[in-house]
Design an enzyme around this catalytic site. Structure first.
Site, short mmCIF file in Angstrom:
data_model
loop_
_atom_site.label_atom_id
_atom_site.label_comp_id
_atom_site.label_asym_id
_atom_site.label_seq_id
_atom_site.Cartn_x
_atom_site.Cartn_y
_atom_site.Cartn_z
N PRO A 52 0.82 -1.20 0.00
CA PRO A 52 0.00 0.00 0.00
C PRO A 52 0.86 1.26 0.00
O PRO A 52 1.92 1.30 0.63
CB PRO A 52 -0.77 -0.10 1.32
N GLY A 53 0.43 2.26 -0.74
CA GLY A 53 1.09 3.56 -0.68
C GLY A 53 0.10 4.57 -0.12
O GLY A 53 0.15 4.97 1.04
N CYS A 91 0.33 29.35 -15.45
CA CYS A 91 -0.35 29.84 -16.66
C CYS A 91 -1.01 28.71 -17.42
O CYS A 91 -0.58 28.34 -18.52
CB CYS A 91 0.66 30.57 -17.55
N GLU A 92 -2.02 28.11 -16.82
CA GLU A 92 -2.80 27.04 -17.44
C GLU A 92 -4.20 27.13 -16.87
O GLU A 92 -4.36 27.30 -15.65
CB GLU A 92 -2.27 25.64 -17.03
N ARG A 137 -2.96 16.45 -8.65
CA ARG A 137 -4.07 15.49 -8.66
C ARG A 137 -5.39 16.08 -9.15
O ARG A 137 -6.09 15.44 -9.93
CB ARG A 137 -4.24 14.84 -7.28
C1 LIG Z 1 1.76 2.38 -7.19
C2 LIG Z 1 1.97 0.98 -6.77
C3 LIG Z 1 1.55 0.57 -5.50
C4 LIG Z 1 0.88 1.48 -4.52
O1 LIG Z 1 -0.37 1.96 -4.98
P1 LIG Z 1 -1.30 2.77 -3.97
O2 LIG Z 1 -2.51 3.05 -4.76
O3 LIG Z 1 -0.57 4.00 -3.57
O4 LIG Z 1 -1.55 1.88 -2.81
C5 LIG Z 1 1.81 -0.74 -5.14
N1 LIG Z 1 2.43 -1.60 -5.98
C6 LIG Z 1 2.83 -1.23 -7.22
C7 LIG Z 1 3.50 -2.22 -8.09
C8 LIG Z 1 2.62 0.06 -7.65
O5 LIG Z 1 3.00 0.42 -8.88
#
Ligand SMILES: *Cc1c(COP(=O)(O)O)cnc(C)c1O
Length: 413
Positions: A263-264, A334-335, A301
């Protein structure tokens, strides 16, 4: 994070500035760990969501490993104190130099995304005389309901090796002396909020594990189900870690493999706030605008994914009245696509007002750029009652440090 500390940070460091809350990262990590407790598992935080060294330090102290997708992230992870055994290396376009670096470092696992990459890795391992643990990132071909740019687990996307093509890759490399196939993995997308996607994809992985074993592979250790857990940016529900766990834990149990998760966003999105000050107010064509000092180069985003972040006024402007107004919060770039939020009912927005853009801890600073020659923002970490600067604001000199003027250019033939 209280408004008091956010005000003090803005006054001291200036704006725009990203502020991260260590307590929120710990809370998210704890809830995911608790949800996954039924399976033996390791959490490899996806560095690309937020690679700040101090943020990595918070996660390392919790016992997390990392998932990296470039030599730069690999270097970053080592610098933050992660050991090679805590690092998984993935990514769709690793260069030969990056693969070699990962082999030399001796990472836990390299996730391969194409048959050609597997061949290249075998050559590198052979040449360096190193045994390499590899995983195959499988494209499980499941449809995911998220933004088109963050879907990755369907055929017709660039990621992974197509489900049906995996057995052939296994057959071709099962005899490779220096490669050990230790993992089958997937990553279905990002900001995924439906658990059944993970369930369907994990079931397909389980079938592949069985197939690999029938082909004589006895070295499998990990089932890597990737990341992608969605969060609620505006109060809507994200993917509950319990629902995610219910979808993937059975697959780990069925196969007897150690579950790896990457997870990120889930760990850091809600831990971050982007602080920005209002420069000007204007009206045009019946619309109200607040021009602030953070733009799409700081937080892309909203422009890139149409993402909506909560925005709050931390310090109202003395020049703004009390009335609530529907306002577009836009940046100085500038967009026309340079906006942070649109049509938000806000009070007290005028020159000098301090605004907080919430949910900015993931894919915020890391995606920022120098477009319009704007220095990238500072980063601050809050922990308990204290805060510290964890990345200085770029200077104008930094912007040109690697460049040469026409006169300085060294011409060659
Ligand atoms: C980006 C990525 C993640 C993390 O994704 P999240 O949506 O931030 O949890 C995990 N594994 C791989 C291979 C990724 O490219």
């Amino acid at each position: 994070m209280g408004e008091g500390v956010l005000s003090r940070i803005a006054a001291s460091v200036g704006t725009p500035v990203y502020v991260y809350d260590a307590a929120t990262i710990r809370r998210q990590y704890a809830s995911l760990t608790r949800a996954l407790s039924a399976a033996k598992h390791d959490i490899h935080y996806s560095v690309k969501a937020n690679g700040n060294l101090a943020v990595l330090g918070v996660l390392r102290a919790l016992g997390a490993g990392v998932d990296v997708v470039s030599a730069g992230e690999l270097r970053r992870a080592l610098r933050a104190g992660f050991t090679p055994a805590q690092i998984v290396f993935g990514g769709v376009g690793k260069t030969p130099a990056e693969l070699e670096e990962a082999v030399r470092v001796g990472v836990r696992l390299i996730n391969v995304e194409s048959p050609r990459e597997m061949g290249l890795l075998a050559e590198i391992a052979e040449r360096l005389g190193r045994r390499v643990d590899v995983g195959i990132r499988v494209n499980p071909d499941v449809a995911v309901d998220t933004h088109p740019y963050t879907r990755t687990g369907e055929l017709g996307m660039k990621f992974g090796i197509a489900y049906d093509a995996v057995p052939a890759v296994i057959r071709e490399h099962r005899q490779a002396a220096q490669l050990r196939l230790v993992a089958l993995g997937m990553h279905v997308g990002s900001q995924v909020r439906a658990a059944d996607v993970y369930r369907r994809a994990a079931e397909r992985l389980v079938q592949l594990v069985a197939q690999a074993r029938r082909l004589g592979v006895e070295t499998l250790q990990y089932l890597d189900v990737g990341g992608g857990l969605g969060v609620g940016y505006r109060g809507e529900p994200g993917l509950a870690p319990e629902a995610f766990a219910a979808a993937v834990v059975p697959a780990a149990c069925d196969t007897g493999l150690l579950l790896l998760v990457e997870p990120g966003r889930y760990l850091v999105a809600q831990a971050g706030v982007l602080l920005t000050r209002c420069l000007y107010r204007k009206h045009s064509g019946g619309k109200e605008f607040a021009v602030v000092d953070a733009g799409m180069n700081d937080l892309i985003r909203p422009s890139l994914y149409g993402a909506e972040h909560d925005v709050a006024v931390i310090e109202p402007s003395s020049e703004a009245g009390d009335a609530e107004r529907c306002i577009d919060v836009v940046g100085p770039v500038c967009e026309t696509g340079d906006f942070l939020a649109r049509d938000r009912p806000l009070r007290g927005v005028g020159p000098g007002a301090l605004l907080a853009v919430y949910g900015a801890g993931a894919y915020g600073f890391v995606m920022s750029s120098n477009y319009n020659s704007r220095p990238r923002a500072a980063e601050v970490l809050v922990d308990g009652g204290c805060w510290g600067l964890v990345r200085e604001r770029e200077s104008l000199e930094d912007l040109m440090a690697a460049e040469r003027t026409l006169e300085e250019t060294d011409w060659r033939e």
